[in-house]
Design a protein around this motif. Structure first.
Motif, mmCIF file in Angstrom:
data_model
loop_
_atom_site.group_PDB
_atom_site.id
_atom_site.type_symbol
_atom_site.label_atom_id
_atom_site.label_comp_id
_atom_site.label_asym_id
_atom_site.label_seq_id
_atom_site.Cartn_x
_atom_site.Cartn_y
_atom_site.Cartn_z
ATOM 1 N N ARG A 32 1.014 -1.414 -0.104
ATOM 2 C CA ARG A 32 -0.139 0.099 0.124
ATOM 3 C C ARG A 32 0.832 1.448 -0.054
ATOM 4 N N TYR A 33 2.127 1.121 0.332
ATOM 5 C CA TYR A 33 2.977 1.919 0.522
ATOM 6 C C TYR A 33 4.194 2.067 -0.315
ATOM 7 N N ALA A 34 4.652 2.993 -1.338
ATOM 8 C CA ALA A 34 5.850 2.707 -2.084
ATOM 9 C C ALA A 34 7.180 3.570 -1.512
ATOM 10 N N VAL A 35 8.140 3.140 -1.992
ATOM 11 C CA VAL A 35 9.402 3.896 -1.567
ATOM 12 C C VAL A 35 9.237 5.368 -2.102
ATOM 13 N N GLY A 36 9.411 6.242 -1.194
ATOM 14 C CA GLY A 36 9.318 7.555 -1.477
ATOM 15 C C GLY A 36 7.892 8.259 -1.101
ATOM 16 N N ASP A 37 7.034 7.381 -0.731
ATOM 17 C CA ASP A 37 5.759 7.828 -0.305
ATOM 18 C C ASP A 37 5.865 8.486 1.128
ATOM 19 N N VAL A 38 5.160 9.640 1.189
ATOM 20 C CA VAL A 38 5.103 10.543 2.403
ATOM 21 C C VAL A 38 3.956 10.273 3.356
ATOM 22 N N LEU A 39 4.083 9.719 4.511
ATOM 23 C CA LEU A 39 3.387 9.126 5.350
ATOM 24 C C LEU A 39 2.862 10.141 6.548
ATOM 25 N N ARG A 40 1.657 10.208 6.878
ATOM 26 C CA ARG A 40 1.344 11.061 8.043
ATOM 27 C C ARG A 40 0.676 10.087 9.057
ATOM 28 N N LEU A 41 0.852 10.234 10.389
ATOM 29 C CA LEU A 41 0.200 9.640 11.525
ATOM 30 C C LEU A 41 -1.301 9.646 11.415
ATOM 31 N N GLN A 42 -1.841 8.637 11.657
ATOM 32 C CA GLN A 42 -3.462 8.638 12.161
ATOM 33 C C GLN A 42 -3.652 8.007 13.206
ATOM 34 N N GLU A 43 -3.922 8.583 14.281
ATOM 35 C CA GLU A 43 -4.025 7.941 15.447
ATOM 36 C C GLU A 43 -5.104 8.582 16.320
ATOM 37 N N CYS A 44 -5.489 8.131 17.492
ATOM 38 C CA CYS A 44 -6.580 8.407 18.360
ATOM 39 C C CYS A 44 -6.556 10.021 18.669
#
Length: 162
Positions: A32-44
């Motif tokens: 679902r994620y590829a090298v170079g993708d930027v992730l943002r944390l999804q949390e409570c």
């Protein structure tokens, strides 16, 4: 390079923020994620009034005519006197922390091949702690328990500074 949300449970967020968790394994049959993708944390999280009355508020806007609202995160140790926490599944992009992480490696591994060193990069002191957490989060999903030894997606990430 796309920005995508990634859900983490409350107890893992501080480990990510402090840089002691830099790898995650997921029950994904496709990457679902590829090298170079930027992730943002999804949390409570929760949306509360800035004057700390802790009233629940509409989780669809960052502000309103009644006053300033603030986003608080359960992982930071906040408690709510009124209202309830919202799952990271329902976190809006505007509600996420400003921290962003870049995927540096993505691929598949066999779950039971995790080493002590790899467990540390997952944010755990010992491999046994990782196993317990994995089963707590994924053990009830058919085919994803530790004893099933599934093939899982593994993602490495690093914080984007600046």
């Amino acid at each position: 390079m796309a920005e995508k949300g990634i859900i983490f449970c409350t107890d893992l967020i501080p480990k990510i923020l402090h840089g002691t968790k830099t790898v995650t394994r997921r029950c994904h049959t496709t990457l679902r994620y590829a090298v170079g993708d930027v992730l943002r944390l999804q949390e409570c999280w929760a949306c509360v009034w800035a004057d700390r009355i802790h009233l629940p508020c509409e989780p669809v806007r960052a502000d309103c005519e009644w006053g300033e609202k603030r986003i608080v995160y359960k992982a930071d140790g906040h408690t709510l006197s009124i209202g309830k926490w919202t799952s990271g599944r329902f976190m809006f992009k505007w509600a996420a922390r400003s921290n962003r992480y870049r995927v540096t490696a993505a691929g598949f591994v066999w779950l039971q091949d995790i080493t002590e060193e790899a467990a540390v990069r997952e944010g755990f002191a010992r491999r046994e702690h990782f196993i317990r957490q994995w089963d707590r989060l994924n053990g009830k999903k058919k085919g994803w328990a530790w004893d099933d030894s599934p093939r899982v997606a593994r993602y490495e990430f690093e914080e984007i500074i600046g």
